[in-house]
Design a protein around this motif. Structure first.
Motif, PDB file in Angstrom:
ATOM      1  N   GLN A 235       0.783  -1.214  -0.018  1.00  0.00           N
ATOM      2  CA  GLN A 235       0.068   0.090  -0.175  1.00  0.00           C
ATOM      3  C   GLN A 235       0.857   1.172  -0.023  1.00  0.00           C
ATOM      4  OE1 GLN A 235      -1.637   0.035   4.257  1.00  0.00           O
ATOM      5  NE2 GLN A 235      -0.696   1.935   4.025  1.00  0.00           N
ATOM      6  N   CYS A 236       0.072   2.426  -0.195  1.00  0.00           N
ATOM      7  CA  CYS A 236       0.731   3.641   0.019  1.00  0.00           C
ATOM      8  C   CYS A 236       1.171   4.039   1.426  1.00  0.00           C
ATOM      9  CB  CYS A 236      -0.128   4.770  -0.607  1.00  0.00           C
ATOM     10  SG  CYS A 236       0.399   6.404  -0.371  1.00  0.00           S
ATOM     11  N   CYS A 257      -2.927   7.286   0.435  1.00  0.00           N
ATOM     12  CA  CYS A 257      -3.837   7.016  -0.576  1.00  0.00           C
ATOM     13  C   CYS A 257      -4.542   5.633  -0.534  1.00  0.00           C
ATOM     14  CB  CYS A 257      -3.716   7.368  -1.986  1.00  0.00           C
ATOM     15  SG  CYS A 257      -2.493   6.374  -2.670  1.00  0.00           S
ATOM     16  N   SER A 259      -4.744   3.189  -2.430  1.00  0.00           N
ATOM     17  CA  SER A 259      -3.991   2.339  -3.420  1.00  0.00           C
ATOM     18  C   SER A 259      -3.566   0.968  -2.601  1.00  0.00           C
ATOM     19  CB  SER A 259      -3.133   2.918  -4.356  1.00  0.00           C
ATOM     20  OG  SER A 259      -3.588   3.930  -4.953  1.00  0.00           O
ATOM     21  N   CYS A 286       4.405   4.382  -4.121  1.00  0.00           N
ATOM     22  CA  CYS A 286       2.920   3.981  -4.468  1.00  0.00           C
ATOM     23  C   CYS A 286       2.702   4.160  -5.973  1.00  0.00           C
ATOM     24  CB  CYS A 286       2.254   4.962  -3.897  1.00  0.00           C
ATOM     25  SG  CYS A 286       0.447   5.011  -4.091  1.00  0.00           S
ATOM     26  N   HIS A 287       1.867   3.053  -6.680  1.00  0.00           N
ATOM     27  CA  HIS A 287       1.553   3.230  -7.897  1.00  0.00           C
ATOM     28  C   HIS A 287       0.744   4.384  -8.438  1.00  0.00           C
ATOM     29  CE1 HIS A 287       2.727  -1.256  -8.705  1.00  0.00           C
ATOM     30  NE2 HIS A 287       3.439  -0.786  -7.946  1.00  0.00           N
ATOM     31  N   LYS A 288       0.128   4.985  -7.489  1.00  0.00           N
ATOM     32  CA  LYS A 288      -0.850   6.006  -7.928  1.00  0.00           C
ATOM     33  C   LYS A 288      -0.178   7.339  -7.501  1.00  0.00           C
ATOM     34  CE  LYS A 288      -5.443   7.958  -6.732  1.00  0.00           C
ATOM     35  NZ  LYS A 288      -6.627   7.660  -5.886  1.00  0.00           N
ATOM     36  N   CYS A 289       0.363   7.679  -6.135  1.00  0.00           N
ATOM     37  CA  CYS A 289       0.621   8.994  -5.992  1.00  0.00           C
ATOM     38  C   CYS A 289       2.329   9.080  -5.720  1.00  0.00           C
ATOM     39  CB  CYS A 289       0.177   9.348  -4.377  1.00  0.00           C
ATOM     40  SG  CYS A 289       0.835   8.459  -3.156  1.00  0.00           S
ATOM     41  N   LYS A 290       3.071   8.051  -5.904  1.00  0.00           N
ATOM     42  CA  LYS A 290       4.474   8.012  -5.924  1.00  0.00           C
ATOM     43  C   LYS A 290       5.111   8.353  -4.589  1.00  0.00           C
ATOM     44  CE  LYS A 290       3.885   7.432 -10.056  1.00  0.00           C
ATOM     45  NZ  LYS A 290       3.878   6.095 -10.780  1.00  0.00           N
ATOM     46  N   SER A 293       6.197   3.282  -0.728  1.00  0.00           N
ATOM     47  CA  SER A 293       5.196   1.902  -0.398  1.00  0.00           C
ATOM     48  C   SER A 293       5.671   1.119   0.806  1.00  0.00           C
ATOM     49  CB  SER A 293       4.963   1.163  -1.631  1.00  0.00           C
ATOM     50  OG  SER A 293       6.268   0.259  -1.950  1.00  0.00           O
TER      51      SER A 293
END
Length: 411
Positions: A235-236, A257, A259, A286-290, A293
């Motif tokens: 996860q983030c 987030c 994700s 994180c794959h979404k907000c960078k 992780s």
């Protein structure tokens, strides 16, 4: 009749079974518990315990050590195999699942409870004229009683307007019924929630282990509640507060987030066996907000940093299942429940407390609670087990199963 025989008889007579597992269940498969992992020389030299090694604070203070700890555990869980006790527990669960009448009754009861919860929530929303409550991250160390399931955001369906009668869609699989409700909130904005699996299996697994071994052993995903998360899902972490001159005591400037995603590929990192530090060719983000992780695991000191993925923790499914079973026990004095708790310690007693809570909520003559623990076979929080077995997980499971097999032959 010894305690192993009593436990076997309770399983034989039961219509429902809840299997509750802690670290002691995995340990018999050769996987060291966190306390043993922290005995590594590198950690001892630093004077750091496992509760700090795997905490969000360590991600900020020493990311290499943080990732080294969690990625070493990931490799250990992957390289070891679940012991034969998991297969035996799967057989016990299958005994209950073969009774389709019980499954149908539980499914119907769970639906009734869900509909009642949603109706109650709708009435409350209309009376106070406010938006549906947002999901909050649970504090697992003090197990919550999950709130009624919120209603989802209104949307049109086949030309229908938002004020039309709620539409319900159902899809069935072998082990569950999934319901998704479309209903209008009390204001123009709503809140979207995931589909809810309606329990229909007379068996349930609730575990604080994060190794994913129950799924690997053939248990259906819909019947496994991993309340502390799963190391195979990441996860983030949120935005770390790395400023040397911190203007706020917050560890993270922004929360994570929502994700979740797969863990880092083994080809992108190396964990030094001496220092236990992780080195990366590609930093885990994180794959979404960078943001950085981390494992989707409820860690010490996590607070609201844990992303509660309902497909993993299944806290609401757990609530529906336990409430449905208790309701059926009260309606039919012939029905019986057996709770098998295995290898759950005292430091984080979330599983022990859940088992005892379920026991005291059942009619006394219709529930049997078996606690298997080599060190703390009783040590009640709310109520003592009916049967206390001072033994390791695999030894106890094998001994109980031998008596169960003998009983079936006699029968």
């Amino acid at each position: 009749m010894d305690d192993y025989q009593k436990a076997a008889l309770a399983i034989q007579e039961a219509h429902f079974i809840m299997i509750a597992a802690g670290a002691g269940m995995s340990a018999d498969g050769g996987v060291p518990v966190f306390g043993a992992i922290a005995n590594h020389k590198a950690y001892q030299n630093l004077g750091i315990g496992y509760d700090n090694l795997g905490s969000p604070l360590m991600l900020i203070k020493n990311a290499g050590l943080f990732y080294g700890f969690w990625l070493s555990n990931l490799e250990s869980y992957t390289n070891h195999q679940p012991h034969e006790g998991y297969a035996i527990l799967r057989q016990w669960a299958s005994r209950m699942e073969s009774n389709k009448v019980i499954s149908s009754l539980l499914e119907a009861e769970s639906k009734t409870i869900l509909e009642r919860d949603n109706l109650s929530l709708t009435e409350k929303q209309e009376s106070v004229e406010k938006e549906p409550p947002h999901l909050h991250f649970p504090v697992i160390s003090t197990p919550p009683n999950p709130p009624p399931l919120p209603l989802s955001k209104p949307k049109s369906n086949n030309g229908k307007e938002k004020g039309d009668k709620p539409q319900t869609k159902e899809t069935k699989s072998d082990s569950e019924v999934t319901i998704q409700t479309e209903a209008q909130g009390s204001s123009s904005s709503g809140c979207m929630f995931p589909e809810i699996s309606i329990p229909s299996s007379p068996s349930l697994v609730v575990t604080s282990n994060v190794d994913g071994w129950f799924l690997r052993s053939g248990f259906q995903a819909s019947t496994i509640c991993e309340i502390h998360g799963n190391i195979y899902k990441w996860q983030c972490s949120g935005t770390p507060n790395n400023s040397e001159k911190k203007t706020t005591p917050q560890l993270f400037l922004t929360p994570p987030c929502s994700s979740t995603f797969d863990p880092p590929c083994s080809s992108t990192y190396f964990v030094d066996p001496e220092t236990r530090l992780a080195q990366f060719t590609t930093p885990p983000i994180c794959h979404k907000c960078k943001s950085p992780s981390r494992p989707n695991i409820y860690m010490f000191g996590d607070g609201n940093l844990f992303v509660d993925d309902p497909n993993t923790t299944k806290l609401r499914n757990y609530s529906l299942w336990t409430r449905g079973v208790v309701s059926l026990l009260n309606k039919n004095p012939e029905f019986k429940l057996v709770i098998i708790e295995i290898g759950c310690g005292l430091r984080v007693p979330s599983i022990r407390k859940r088992c005892e809570e379920l026991l005291v909520s059942c009619p006394s003559s219709q529930a049997t609670f078996v606690r298997i623990n080599p060190d703390y076979p009783d040590n009640k929080i709310l109520a003592s087990p009916n049967i206390c077995i001072k033994d390791t997980a695999l030894n106890a499971i094998n001994a109980i199963n031998k008596h169960l097999s003998k009983n079936e032959v006699r029968g």
